[in-house]
Scaffold this motif. Sequence first.
Motif, short mmCIF file in Angstrom:
data_model
loop_
_atom_site.label_atom_id
_atom_site.label_comp_id
_atom_site.label_asym_id
_atom_site.label_seq_id
_atom_site.Cartn_x
_atom_site.Cartn_y
_atom_site.Cartn_z
N TYR A 182 0.70 -0.89 0.15
CA TYR A 182 -0.05 -0.18 -0.32
C TYR A 182 0.39 0.97 0.52
CZ TYR A 182 -4.78 -1.33 0.30
OH TYR A 182 -5.38 -3.06 0.40
N ILE A 183 2.05 1.56 0.97
CA ILE A 183 2.94 2.32 0.68
C ILE A 183 3.18 3.09 -0.21
CG2 ILE A 183 4.74 3.73 2.12
CD1 ILE A 183 4.06 1.63 4.29
N PHE A 184 4.06 1.59 -0.66
CA PHE A 184 5.06 2.10 -1.75
C PHE A 184 4.29 2.24 -3.02
CE2 PHE A 184 7.97 0.68 1.28
CZ PHE A 184 8.91 1.85 1.34
N SER A 185 2.83 1.53 -3.51
CA SER A 185 1.88 1.38 -4.62
C SER A 185 1.59 3.37 -4.88
CB SER A 185 1.14 0.68 -4.62
OG SER A 185 1.31 -0.72 -4.23
N VAL A 186 1.28 4.34 -3.24
CA VAL A 186 0.87 5.39 -3.51
C VAL A 186 2.15 5.87 -4.73
CG1 VAL A 186 0.06 7.36 -2.51
CG2 VAL A 186 -0.49 5.42 -1.22
N ILE A 187 3.20 5.95 -3.61
CA ILE A 187 4.84 6.50 -4.36
C ILE A 187 4.53 6.04 -6.46
CG2 ILE A 187 7.11 7.06 -4.63
CD1 ILE A 187 6.81 5.79 -1.53
N TYR A 188 4.71 4.89 -6.22
CA TYR A 188 5.05 4.47 -7.42
C TYR A 188 3.42 5.22 -8.30
CZ TYR A 188 4.78 2.18 -12.21
OH TYR A 188 5.52 1.54 -13.06
N TRP A 189 2.59 4.96 -8.30
CA TRP A 189 1.54 5.60 -9.40
C TRP A 189 1.96 7.31 -9.24
CZ3 TRP A 189 -0.51 2.54 -12.41
CH2 TRP A 189 -0.61 1.71 -12.59
N LEU A 190 1.93 7.43 -8.49
CA LEU A 190 2.26 9.52 -8.21
C LEU A 190 3.04 9.67 -9.50
CD1 LEU A 190 1.63 10.63 -4.80
CD2 LEU A 190 0.86 11.05 -6.95
N TYR A 191 4.45 9.02 -8.85
CA TYR A 191 5.16 8.61 -9.72
C TYR A 191 4.95 8.33 -11.53
CZ TYR A 191 9.68 5.92 -12.56
OH TYR A 191 10.92 5.85 -13.23
N PHE A 192 4.05 7.54 -11.79
CA PHE A 192 3.77 6.85 -12.94
C PHE A 192 2.71 7.95 -13.53
CE2 PHE A 192 0.54 4.56 -15.34
CZ PHE A 192 1.13 4.26 -16.56
N GLY A 193 2.00 8.41 -13.25
CA GLY A 193 1.34 9.68 -13.32
C GLY A 193 2.01 10.41 -14.12
N PHE A 194 2.96 10.90 -13.19
CA PHE A 194 4.13 12.31 -13.11
C PHE A 194 4.58 12.01 -14.36
CE2 PHE A 194 8.34 13.90 -13.19
CZ PHE A 194 8.01 15.54 -13.36
N LEU A 195 5.25 11.03 -15.03
CA LEU A 195 5.92 10.20 -16.38
C LEU A 195 4.71 10.58 -17.22
CD1 LEU A 195 8.47 7.23 -15.00
CD2 LEU A 195 8.84 9.58 -15.48
N LEU A 196 3.54 10.51 -17.14
CA LEU A 196 2.54 9.95 -18.27
C LEU A 196 2.80 11.44 -19.22
CD1 LEU A 196 0.33 7.70 -18.18
CD2 LEU A 196 2.14 7.09 -19.12
N VAL A 197 2.08 11.95 -17.62
CA VAL A 197 2.26 14.13 -18.27
C VAL A 197 3.14 15.04 -18.43
CG1 VAL A 197 1.15 16.14 -16.99
CG2 VAL A 197 -0.17 14.11 -16.84
#
Length: 244
Positions: free
Chosen positions: A6-21
């Motif tokens: 849970y903790i690190f998935s939040v970080i990864y999905w924020l990273y993922f969204g940032f990269l896509l934008v």
Amino acid sequence: MLILSYIFSVIYWLYFGFLLVVFHVIQIICQYIGGYELRKKSVDLLNFLLLYGLVIVGVRIKFVGFENLPQDCPLIITSNHQSTFDIPPIVWGFRKHHPKFVSKKELGKGIPSISYNLRHSGSALIDRKNPRQAMMEIARLGQHIEKENYSASIFPEGTRSKSGTLKKFQHAGIAALVKKAPSAKVVPLVIDGNSTLTKHGDFPLNFGTKLTFTALPAIDPQEKDVKKIASEVENLIKHNLNQA
């Protein structure tokens, strides 16, 4: 372990969204300045970052057999389909072969970076409710990879297997690509671990998953029955996944 997921998935999905934008803008600039070649380099980098960024959730990644890929002909990458995370390793692992995708048309709009790339890369966007349109798009893709010496990626299961258990392969898409790209070779690709990574769905991602992507020896489809080729590839992937 679930807490870490849970903790690190939040970080990864924020990273993922940032990269896509960010890379959506980068792709547009690259397309304007340098056309296809420069934009492709930005797409390769994006997918490298999406894939290896999974170390945030403790993922271990291994590529096997890619050093033996044919270099002098188009490729038809034929793989099992476990999750949306199947795409980055194909883009990165086959980057020298310019992989294009057979994808549902809905993905061609609304998703930063991904939709733009699908529309501008030459991939086939198919309407799964319109078989005629789908076959025409796949045939067009076959012609494209034959002309440019590129590769096409297809998931013959037709949809994702969330459990990782291989579904029956359909041969029609492979047949259309083989017909229009007569010099192409079929490369069976085994994706192992992505269903475990997403066993809880897209959130949380399963912490500490091992992902292995194995390119099996290429098959020359000429003068062979395509149904038998699809069955052969299915059995090879099943065997590699220990599902035979």
